[in-house]
Design an enzyme around this catalytic site. Structure first.
Site, mmCIF file in Angstrom:
data_model
loop_
_atom_site.group_PDB
_atom_site.id
_atom_site.type_symbol
_atom_site.label_atom_id
_atom_site.label_comp_id
_atom_site.label_asym_id
_atom_site.label_seq_id
_atom_site.Cartn_x
_atom_site.Cartn_y
_atom_site.Cartn_z
ATOM 1 C CG MET A 10 -22.822 -11.177 -7.303
ATOM 2 S SD MET A 10 -22.597 -9.331 -7.542
ATOM 3 C CE MET A 10 -23.338 -8.456 -6.079
ATOM 4 C CD GLN A 52 -17.171 -11.630 -11.589
ATOM 5 O OE1 GLN A 52 -17.019 -12.885 -11.792
ATOM 6 N NE2 GLN A 52 -17.220 -11.254 -10.419
ATOM 7 C CB THR A 83 -19.289 -10.063 -3.985
ATOM 8 O OG1 THR A 83 -17.787 -10.138 -4.881
ATOM 9 C CG2 THR A 83 -20.019 -9.052 -4.365
ATOM 10 C CG ASN A 84 -13.853 -10.205 -0.541
ATOM 11 O OD1 ASN A 84 -13.073 -9.578 0.354
ATOM 12 N ND2 ASN A 84 -14.691 -11.051 0.041
ATOM 13 C CB THR A 85 -14.635 -10.153 -7.063
ATOM 14 O OG1 THR A 85 -13.837 -11.488 -6.736
ATOM 15 C CG2 THR A 85 -14.529 -9.977 -8.633
ATOM 16 C CB CYS A 196 -13.094 -15.223 -2.134
ATOM 17 S SG CYS A 196 -14.633 -15.620 -3.022
ATOM 18 C CB THR A 197 -18.136 -13.833 0.271
ATOM 19 O OG1 THR A 197 -18.587 -13.849 -1.298
ATOM 20 C CG2 THR A 197 -18.031 -12.248 0.457
ATOM 21 C CD GLU A 198 -18.680 -17.356 -3.314
ATOM 22 O OE1 GLU A 198 -19.625 -16.783 -3.343
ATOM 23 O OE2 GLU A 198 -17.619 -16.589 -3.392
#
Length: 239
Positions: A10, A52, A83-85, A196-198
């Site tokens: 994710m 989501q 994933t943060n979200t 956010c991990t990205e």
């Protein structure tokens, strides 16, 4: 060494970073041929992203809870949700397994506090910036959390979903993020959370005039340290 259960996909772009970072941490600490003991469960992000977008968070929680149970059955000693979200559904995961969940916001808050800072700007998806699940978790550690204005939140979110999760890194997007960071600093942020991990695929410490807190790296290193017995899991906030 304990087994790290990585719940990823994710997106898989950031899950690659998690795998690399936990192994680099173990190799740096133990040397030789050492690497991290890991189990990876990677979901189909298209399914999660649709949930989501539709606000079907209970379904998303149930899906990730099933994945966490699979990690536990495979021998994981800790769940690391990459994933943060999706920490919005952290409760569904902790309720589903007997092993601990290493909460990403706790690892981030510990790093901010250790740096002696108290007022952090938060970048992330629109869900992370606008909904309380993440901001409140940081605030419960005694931190003041700032988020960008509406136009900047839209920009940050769009670049994540239209570019970064697809592995697209553009210089003009890096410049746009730098502008958002500058405005957070001008508003009083003494540190910036790359929540956010990205995001760490796009910007780094050099893109900010104040300390930055890369959540992917902080989370991965906390997991590796726990697995090696170097330090315990970051403490949850006192309710």
């Amino acid at each position: 060494m304990k087994v790290i259960g990585l719940l990823g996909g994710m997106s898989w772009e950031s899950s690659l970073e998690y795998y690399r970072l936990v192994n680099e941490r173990v190799r740096a600490a133990l040397g030789g041929f050492h690497s991290a003991r890991t189990v990876l469960y990677s979901v189909d992000f298209a399914v999660i992203e649709a949930m989501q977008a539709a606000g079907r968070w209970d379904e998303a929680g149930a899906e990730l809870a099933r994945a966490a149970r699979a990690l536990e059955a495979a021998g994981a000693d800790v769940v690391v949700l990459c994933t943060n979200t999706m920490h919005k559904v952290a409760g569904a995961i902790t309720d589903a397994v007997a092993i601990p969940l290493l909460h990403l916001a706790d690892a981030t808050a510990a790093a901010i506090t250790a740096a002696g800072l108290t007022r952090a700007g938060l970048l992330g998806t629109r869900f992370t910036m606008e909904q309380p699940f993440y901001r409140d978790r940081l605030a419960a550690h005694g931190l003041d959390v700032l988020v960008p204005g509406p136009a900047d939140r839209d920009l940050v979110h769009r670049i994540i979903y239209d570019e970064l999760v697809h592995g697209v890194v553009r210089e003009e997007s890096r410049a746009a993020y730098r502008g958002v960071i500058e405005r957070l600093v001008a508003a009083g942020a003494d540190g910036v959370v790359y929540g956010c991990t990205e995001i760490e695929l796009l910007v780094g410490p050099a893109d900010s005039t104040v300390p930055t807190f890369p959540t992917t790296r902080l989370h991965a290193e906390a997991a590796a340290d726990f697995a090696m017995g170097v330090r315990p899991l970051p403490a949850a906030p006192v309710s």
